[in-house]
Design an enzyme around this catalytic site. Structure first.
Site, PDB file in Angstrom:
ATOM      1  N   ASN A   1      33.392  47.300  41.124  1.00  0.00           N
ATOM      2  CA  ASN A   1      34.502  46.467  41.609  1.00  0.00           C
ATOM      3  C   ASN A   1      34.411  46.225  43.121  1.00  0.00           C
ATOM      4  OD1 ASN A   1      35.108  48.962  42.614  1.00  0.00           O
ATOM      5  ND2 ASN A   1      37.099  49.167  41.603  1.00  0.00           N
TER       6      ASN A   1
ATOM      7  N   GLU B   1      39.053  51.374  47.046  1.00  0.00           N
ATOM      8  CA  GLU B   1      39.132  50.445  45.926  1.00  0.00           C
ATOM      9  C   GLU B   1      39.729  49.113  46.393  1.00  0.00           C
ATOM     10  OE1 GLU B   1      37.694  51.377  43.314  1.00  0.00           O
ATOM     11  OE2 GLU B   1      38.333  53.314  42.514  1.00  0.00           O
TER      12      GLU B   1
END
Ligand code: F6R
Length: 242
Positions: A136, A143
């Site tokens: 991702n 993140e």
């Protein structure tokens, strides 16, 4: 940005190890930022070979790992301390007290994050930060998010990250839900960043991170702003970059 694509894993590992051992040969007191996961295993193996051949000593080196799981006992085989001991530290002459990994079991996680940032600041700039890349676009465990955090912090792992890391555990239920990670501010302050990515499943995110818009939705895209970024890819991960 310097992007190199390799035909074989062996050549990629040698190139990664050469960059790290070359730095330590010229600067025996280098400060290294280290990563875990599947990606650097072969590079660490090659570094250990170079060390055993007497080409390099890590006696003066200081290291800071990117991250550690929260709540996993430090002697658990999948803790990042266990990983680093297993793949690198116990095979080379780096003194244990010069190796640093966030304490994911600290009673006061915020104080631990501050302590980690202070240790990095005291060591001076990180000379070389080794990075892998999440599917991702995460680097360390930063993140995708609306805003990214500069220093070390506790993060909720994305489901995708937990699924990817489940391969190291018996089941996804055993993968910790949180980690402590260096922030992007610290990562980007490193003098040189060495990003290594392998595998067809990462080709799209490599392309997006290195050529797409610079956005917190893809934390690795911030690496485009770094003045000394070296990227080593295997042919599969570099498929869309050629
Ligand atoms: C590891 C780390 C992560 C990994 C990334 C890729 O310390 O910070 O960003 O580099 O999740 O993991 P692998 O190499 O297992 O594909």
């Amino acid at each position: 940005m310097n992007v190199l694509i390799f035909d074989s894993n062996e050549k990629l590992n040698e190139a990664g190890a050469n960059i790290i051992t070359g730095l330590v040969q010229t600067n025996p007191r280098a400060v290294l930022g280290l990563a875990t996961g599947g990606t650097p295993v072969g590079v660490y193996e090659q570094i250990v070979k170079d060390y055993k051949r007497g080409l390099v000593s890590f006696r003066g080196v200081t290291s800071f790992n990117l991250d550690e799981y929260v709540g996993l006992p430090v002697d658990h085989p999948e803790s990042y301390r266990s990983y680093m001991n297993h793949h690198l530290f116990r095979h080379i002459d780096i003194p244990a007290e010069q190796t640093h990994i966030p304490n994911g079991n600290a009673e006061d996680p915020e104080a631990e994050c501050r302590r980690y940032d202070e240790l990095i600041a005291e060591a001076g700039q990180i000379d070389l930060q080794l990075l892998g890349l999440g599917h991702n676009g995460h680097i360390g465990f930063n993140e995708p998010a609306h805003a990214l955090i500069r220093g070390t912090h506790v993060v909720d792992l994305a489901e995708e990250t937990r699924r990817a890391n489940a391969r190291f555990f018996n089941s996804i239920d055993e993968v910790p839900k949180q980690a402590m990670t260096m922030g992007v501010g610290t990562i980007l302050k490193a003098k040189t960043i060495l990003l290594i990515v392998r595998g067809a499943d990462k080709a799209e995110i490599v392309h997006r991170a290195l050529t797409g818009p610079i956005t917190t939705d893809c934390p690795a895209s911030l690496l485009q702003t770094h003045p000394h970024l070296v990227v080593l890819l295997d042919r599969e991960a570099g498929r869309l970059m050629a």
